[in-house]
Design a protein around this motif. Structure first.
Motif, PDB file in Angstrom:
ATOM      1  N   GLU A  50      42.815  29.412  46.152  1.00  0.00           N
ATOM      2  CA  GLU A  50      42.155  29.428  44.878  1.00  0.00           C
ATOM      3  C   GLU A  50      41.140  29.823  44.278  1.00  0.00           C
ATOM      4  O   GLU A  50      41.526  29.440  42.497  1.00  0.00           O
ATOM      5  CB  GLU A  50      43.438  28.024  44.327  1.00  0.00           C
ATOM      6  N   ARG A  52      37.997  30.791  41.731  1.00  0.00           N
ATOM      7  CA  ARG A  52      37.431  32.520  41.649  1.00  0.00           C
ATOM      8  C   ARG A  52      35.448  31.963  41.626  1.00  0.00           C
ATOM      9  O   ARG A  52      35.501  31.120  40.842  1.00  0.00           O
ATOM     10  CB  ARG A  52      37.697  32.763  40.167  1.00  0.00           C
ATOM     11  N   GLU A  72      40.491  33.365  46.030  1.00  0.00           N
ATOM     12  CA  GLU A  72      41.443  34.328  45.198  1.00  0.00           C
ATOM     13  C   GLU A  72      41.176  35.588  44.472  1.00  0.00           C
ATOM     14  O   GLU A  72      41.293  36.458  45.104  1.00  0.00           O
ATOM     15  CB  GLU A  72      41.914  33.856  43.960  1.00  0.00           C
ATOM     16  N   VAL A  73      39.597  36.197  44.070  1.00  0.00           N
ATOM     17  CA  VAL A  73      38.865  36.352  43.156  1.00  0.00           C
ATOM     18  C   VAL A  73      37.539  36.372  43.603  1.00  0.00           C
ATOM     19  O   VAL A  73      36.365  35.621  42.992  1.00  0.00           O
ATOM     20  CB  VAL A  73      39.408  37.267  41.642  1.00  0.00           C
ATOM     21  N   TYR A  75      34.022  38.362  41.246  1.00  0.00           N
ATOM     22  CA  TYR A  75      33.578  39.009  40.707  1.00  0.00           C
ATOM     23  C   TYR A  75      31.575  38.948  40.553  1.00  0.00           C
ATOM     24  O   TYR A  75      31.108  38.779  41.045  1.00  0.00           O
ATOM     25  CB  TYR A  75      33.109  38.455  39.014  1.00  0.00           C
ATOM     26  N   ASN A  96      40.187  42.277  45.602  1.00  0.00           N
ATOM     27  CA  ASN A  96      39.893  41.217  45.035  1.00  0.00           C
ATOM     28  C   ASN A  96      39.308  40.970  44.790  1.00  0.00           C
ATOM     29  O   ASN A  96      38.781  39.500  44.345  1.00  0.00           O
ATOM     30  CB  ASN A  96      40.621  39.396  45.677  1.00  0.00           C
ATOM     31  N   GLU A 115      36.638  35.970  34.929  1.00  0.00           N
ATOM     32  CA  GLU A 115      37.099  34.666  34.187  1.00  0.00           C
ATOM     33  C   GLU A 115      36.749  33.455  34.315  1.00  0.00           C
ATOM     34  O   GLU A 115      34.731  33.478  35.252  1.00  0.00           O
ATOM     35  CB  GLU A 115      38.665  34.487  35.191  1.00  0.00           C
ATOM     36  N   ALA A 117      34.500  30.340  36.481  1.00  0.00           N
ATOM     37  CA  ALA A 117      34.671  30.868  37.885  1.00  0.00           C
ATOM     38  C   ALA A 117      34.597  29.699  38.190  1.00  0.00           C
ATOM     39  O   ALA A 117      34.241  28.470  37.425  1.00  0.00           O
ATOM     40  CB  ALA A 117      33.145  31.116  38.151  1.00  0.00           C
TER      41      ALA A 117
END
Length: 201
Positions: A50, A52, A72-73, A75, A96, A115, A117
């Motif tokens: 889950e 970021r 999840e992702v 950046y 992702n 988003e 983090a």
């Protein structure tokens, strides 16, 4: 994170940089990734589905691709055009990862597209590594984690690596961080220390 026979691996599609595969998992080489070195040396922080992650100093995406296998992702911020080309190619196979071509020292340039983090991971070999990290801390969620991969020789070659690390810890604490862990990354990365912090909020 997953280990097979003591070898750190990640569960994504292989072929990113010619990495070995074991039982369908990608071998995460600690000599090519400071995060892998940290994990294999007993680092306390893990990756979770889950999460970021805001990754500063993404380079060509080697470590980014492994982190993306777990979370999840990601950046992924990188400033240099040539590594960014490789990173974009990695993103074609991992949806992702969000590549961001920007100066990590100017988070205002990408704050609007990132988003909040859970993990801020920094691998930027600059003399002002700590200052760059602190500028990005506002992009962390409350209780989030900062992992700074400190390349001491990029900060000041006149001081011992330990002195550079001690000064980095002081600066991080003065910047409102609680330092939870300092782990040297030998034998995989000489004169590098992983400094793990939490924001005091």
């Amino acid at each position: 994170m997953i280990r097979i026979g003591g070898v750190l691996v990640s569960p994504g599609e292989g072929g990113v940089y010619g990495e070995r595969m074991i039982d369908g998992y990608r071998v995460w080489d600690p000599y090519r990734s400071k995060f892998a070195a940290y994990a294999l040396l007993g680092g306390e922080r893990d990756l979770a589905p889950e999460m970021r992650v805001l990754y500063l100093g993404a380079a060509n995406g080697t470590t980014v691709s492994h982190v993306a296998d777990y979370v999840e992702v990601v950046y992924a911020v990188e400033f240099a055009p040539r590594p960014m080309q490789d990173l974009i190619e990695v993103c074609r196979h991992r949806r992702n990862i969000v590549p961001i071509m920007a100066d990590a020292g100017r988070p205002e340039l990408y704050a609007g597209i990132v988003e909040e983090a859970d993990l801020l991971y920094q691998d930027v070999a600059q003399p002002d590594q700590v200052a760059i990290a602190l500028r990005n801390v506002p992009l962390l969620r409350p209780g989030g984690t900062l992992m700074l991969m400190l390349k001491t020789r990029s900060v000041d070659v006149r001081l011992s690596p330990q002195d550079v690390a001690d000064e980095a810890v002081r600066a991080l604490e003065e910047g409102g961080m609680r330092v939870a862990e300092v782990l040297w990354l030998e034998p995989y990365h000489r004169d590098h220390a992983a400094i793990v912090c939490e924001a005091i909020k």
